[in-house]
Write an enzyme that holds these catalytic residues in place. Structure first.
Site, PDB file in Angstrom:
ATOM      1  N   SER A 328       0.771  -1.197   0.007  1.00 19.46           N
ATOM      2  CA  SER A 328       0.012   0.088   0.046  1.00 19.46           C
ATOM      3  C   SER A 328       0.798   1.101   0.189  1.00 19.46           C
ATOM      4  O   SER A 328       0.127   2.274  -0.089  1.00 19.46           O
ATOM      5  CB  SER A 328      -0.802   0.132   1.246  1.00 19.46           C
ATOM      6  OG  SER A 328      -1.958  -1.173   1.275  1.00 19.46           O
ATOM      7  N   ASP A 352     -17.757   2.958  -0.343  1.00 19.17           N
ATOM      8  CA  ASP A 352     -17.190   1.841  -0.088  1.00 19.17           C
ATOM      9  C   ASP A 352     -17.615   0.843   0.516  1.00 19.17           C
ATOM     10  O   ASP A 352     -17.997   0.672   1.908  1.00 19.17           O
ATOM     11  CB  ASP A 352     -15.324   1.996   0.728  1.00 19.17           C
ATOM     12  CG  ASP A 352     -14.903   0.722   0.948  1.00 19.17           C
ATOM     13  OD1 ASP A 352     -15.132  -0.339   0.271  1.00 19.17           O
ATOM     14  OD2 ASP A 352     -14.010   0.761   2.131  1.00 19.17           O
ATOM     15  N   HIS A 373     -15.038   1.502   4.478  1.00 15.64           N
ATOM     16  CA  HIS A 373     -14.913   2.578   5.194  1.00 15.64           C
ATOM     17  C   HIS A 373     -15.549   3.522   4.950  1.00 15.64           C
ATOM     18  O   HIS A 373     -15.447   4.758   5.442  1.00 15.64           O
ATOM     19  CB  HIS A 373     -13.299   3.195   4.875  1.00 15.64           C
ATOM     20  CG  HIS A 373     -12.338   2.350   5.458  1.00 15.64           C
ATOM     21  ND1 HIS A 373     -11.456   1.361   4.741  1.00 15.64           N
ATOM     22  CD2 HIS A 373     -11.621   2.448   6.621  1.00 15.64           C
ATOM     23  CE1 HIS A 373     -10.525   0.866   5.449  1.00 15.64           C
ATOM     24  NE2 HIS A 373     -10.584   1.680   6.604  1.00 15.64           N
TER      25      HIS A 373
END
Length: 626
Positions: A328, A352, A373
């Site tokens: 990430s 999301d 999220h």
């Protein structure tokens, strides 16, 4: 009767024969004397210079005087590579007579191991020319020197000599950055300039020691000595002193290097820190490491075999040669690409649900947080490391735009100027897969690339370089170790100036920097616990690099309960202070018991704190720097 006697013996004829033979013999003698005379005249007159020279060579020998190797300092003047006095044992084969017998006596006197004789016999052959002493043993103890001195009359051709040997005060902490010197091997002799290395027994093998061998070695000197029939030196006829090697100063900060090495705590990990303004490498650490001093002395075969076969690979430089999926930590670079190419807007949001789904595909590409999220934009998606947002962004960008843009930051390239053996990593592309795997590129692989997984590979050095470019808002400074040589600033003729990373809107840099600060200082930041209490702002990004695809059974286990080879790598990259970057770094911890936020980010905080001391922060505040 008289006539009969005359027929049997004729004195007159015999006298003629005798006179003929005498004249012939005299002629032969005269001819031989003439030949000897002319030969003597030829040797004494016409070949006078040649034979005087040969006679002189029988009486005198030319001995090489090895130069003193240049010293290596860190940026603060601390000695990293020193030369310490030591005693060595050498053997001149031409003066030893029965070499095998002499070597056997040495092993017997010093009570060495059974394979001593074979090892010393092999070393006795490592020399550049006849009558040059070969190094048998170094770092002799006082006891060994005394034993050899007492038995010197039994060891023809053997000498004990004083010399300077390399020493690394910081030991393991600097091993992979500096490298080490080692005994010149038979393979080295085939490539070396034998005249330039006459009398020298050691050469740089890895790291800075090898890359800057031409500067560090110096120039060999010589002395012409008069010897007796036994080869003992009677007097020095003439000499030319050697020219010592050049002293080097590196960008390395040895105290930071030691802090970084200690912070890794012996784990399989690596860390690279760079000064963004100069590209100078402040720290280059690979763990576990090894003591480079053992390679300077007589490293026995078993000790080397143990190092080479160690499953933790202490000899492998993970910092410049280890290649890992970045995970990430690529999200800030992806976010910048999306903003620059108009795929996303700074305030654009998406919902999301915890996964992303390609059109006409049943597979769910999940976020690390199963329930998602909620509403996320570019800033929050970096802060919480949301996967779904970047799946969507990667799909919109496409691999044909992602790959070339990531190369702007140095991914997939070897950009360092003097890190020996640094690898290029890999930014996957449609063309790469077709050429190397003979397969088509699939949309799902673009999604994996968008979160730093799949075929993507990077080295810690490469990731730190990209982070420094990001900290510089696109301005390129290629990383380098050398700062100066003999006090003069280092010049790199091949350091082609790279163009800055192109941007349409400079404000996009600020958006990414602010989002990265929230990773450590925001209330939802993945590394917020590592940012607490800092006297400065840190911009960073955590990551988890997947090693193997896990079955459901192992996926549900916490990292510390999984088998080591199934644990993911913990990754962190960042820079500080965020508003005036002085240090950019990248950390990768292999098979960690946790992700980048739990394992790698706390290490970064230790290193940042060590470098950005209160005194240094005060200096920055007092300066005119923005």
């Amino acid at each position: 009767m008289t006539e009969f006697r005359r027929q049997i013996k004729d004195p007159e004829k015999e006298n003629q024969i005798f006179q003929f033979r005498a004249r012939l013999l005299l002629l032969i003698v005269v001819v031989f004397m003439a030949v000897l005379f002319f030969r003597m005249a030829y040797l004494q007159v016409f070949q006078y210079d040649q034979h005087v020279s040969r006679s002189e060579r029988n009486r005198t020998n030319v001995e090489a005087i090895p130069p003193t190797r240049g010293l290596i300092y860190d940026r603060n003047g601390r000695l990293l590579a020193d030369n310490l006095p030591s005693h060595s044992l050498t053997l001149t084969r031409e003066l030893a007579g029965d070499v095998e017998e002499v070597v056997g006596r040495i092993c017997s006197f010093l009570e060495m191991q059974a394979d001593c004789q074979a090892t010393l016999m092999e070393r006795s052959r490592h020399r550049r020319r006849p009558f040059e002493p070969a190094l048998l043993l170094d770092q002799l103890t006082e006891k060994q020197i005394a034993i050899l001195a007492v038995n010197r009359h039994l060891l023809p051709g053997v000498e004990i000599s004083a010399q300077l040997l390399r020493h690394y005060p910081a030991g393991e902490a600097v091993a992979h950055a500096l490298g080490y010197v080692g005994r010149i091997s038979a393979e080295d002799l085939e490539e070396l300039d034998r005249r330039a290395y006459s009398g020298t027994h050691y050469i740089g093998k890895t790291g800075v020691e090898s890359h800057y061998e031409n500067l560090l070695h110096g120039e060999v000197g010589y002395r012409r000595v008069e010897t007796n029939a036994r080869g003992r030196v009677l007097r020095v006829v003439e000499s030319e002193p050697p020219r010592p090697g050049v002293d080097l100063t590196l960008h390395l900060d040895s105290q930071l290097q030691e802090v970084a090495y200690a912070s890794l705590r012996g784990r399989k990990a690596s860390l690279v820190a760079i000064e963004p303004s100069t590209g100078g490498i402040l720290a280059l650490v690979s763990s576990p490491s090894f003591d480079p001093n053992v390679f300077v002395g007589s490293l026995d075969d078993q000790a080397f075999t143990d190092l080479r076969n160690d499953g933790n690979l202490p000899l492998f430089n993970r910092a410049s040669r280890g290649q890992y999926a970045p995970g990430s930590v690529v999200k800030p670079f992806m976010g910048l690409a999306g903003l620059e190419m108009g795929v996303i807007e700074p305030d654009m949001t998406m919902e999301d649900p915890g996964y992303f789904q390609l059109p006409n595909d049943d597979r769910l590409y999940r976020n690390w947080k199963r329930n998602g999220h909620g509403e996320v934009d570019i800033r929050r998606s970096i802060e919480v490391s949301n996967n779904t947002f970047f799946y969507s962004l990667a799909y919109a960008l496409g691999i044909d735009r992602i790959a070339p843009y990531m190369r702007e930051f140095g991914f997939g390239q070897q950009t360092s100027l003097d890190v020996l053996g640094a690898r290029e990593g890999l930014v996957p592309s449609r063309e790469w897969k077709r050429e190397n795997l003979e397969e088509l590129w699939y949309p799902g692989q673009t999604l994996s690339t968008g979160i730093g997984q799949g075929y993507w590979l990077t080295t810690p050095l490469q990731l730190a370089t990209a982070t420094a470019v990001l900290a510089n808002k696109g301005e390129w400074v290629r990383p380098r170790l050398l700062q100066s040589a003999e006090g003069e600033a280092a010049e790199f003729p091949d350091a082609q100036a790279r163009d800055p990373v192109p941007v349409m809107d400079p404000q996009n840099w600020n958006i990414i920097h602010e989002a990265m600060q929230e990773v450590l200082h925001g209330h939802e930041g993945t590394a917020r616990f590592s940012g607490e209490g800092a006297a400065y702002r840190i911009a960073g990004k955590t990551g988890t690099s997947q090693v193997v695809s896990l079955s459901r059974e192992f996926e549900q286990l916490p990292p510390e309960e999984r088998p080591e080879f199934m644990r993911n790598h913990a990754v962190f990259m960042g820079f500080a202070p965020a508003d005036n970057p002085q240090i950019a770094l990248a950390i990768i911890v292999e098979n960690a018991k946790g992700g980048g936020s739990k394992i790698a980010a706390p290490i970064a905080r230790e290193v940042f704190d060590a470098y950005l001391t209160p005194e240094r922060l005060a200096e920055l505040e007092a300066s005119d720097a923005p």
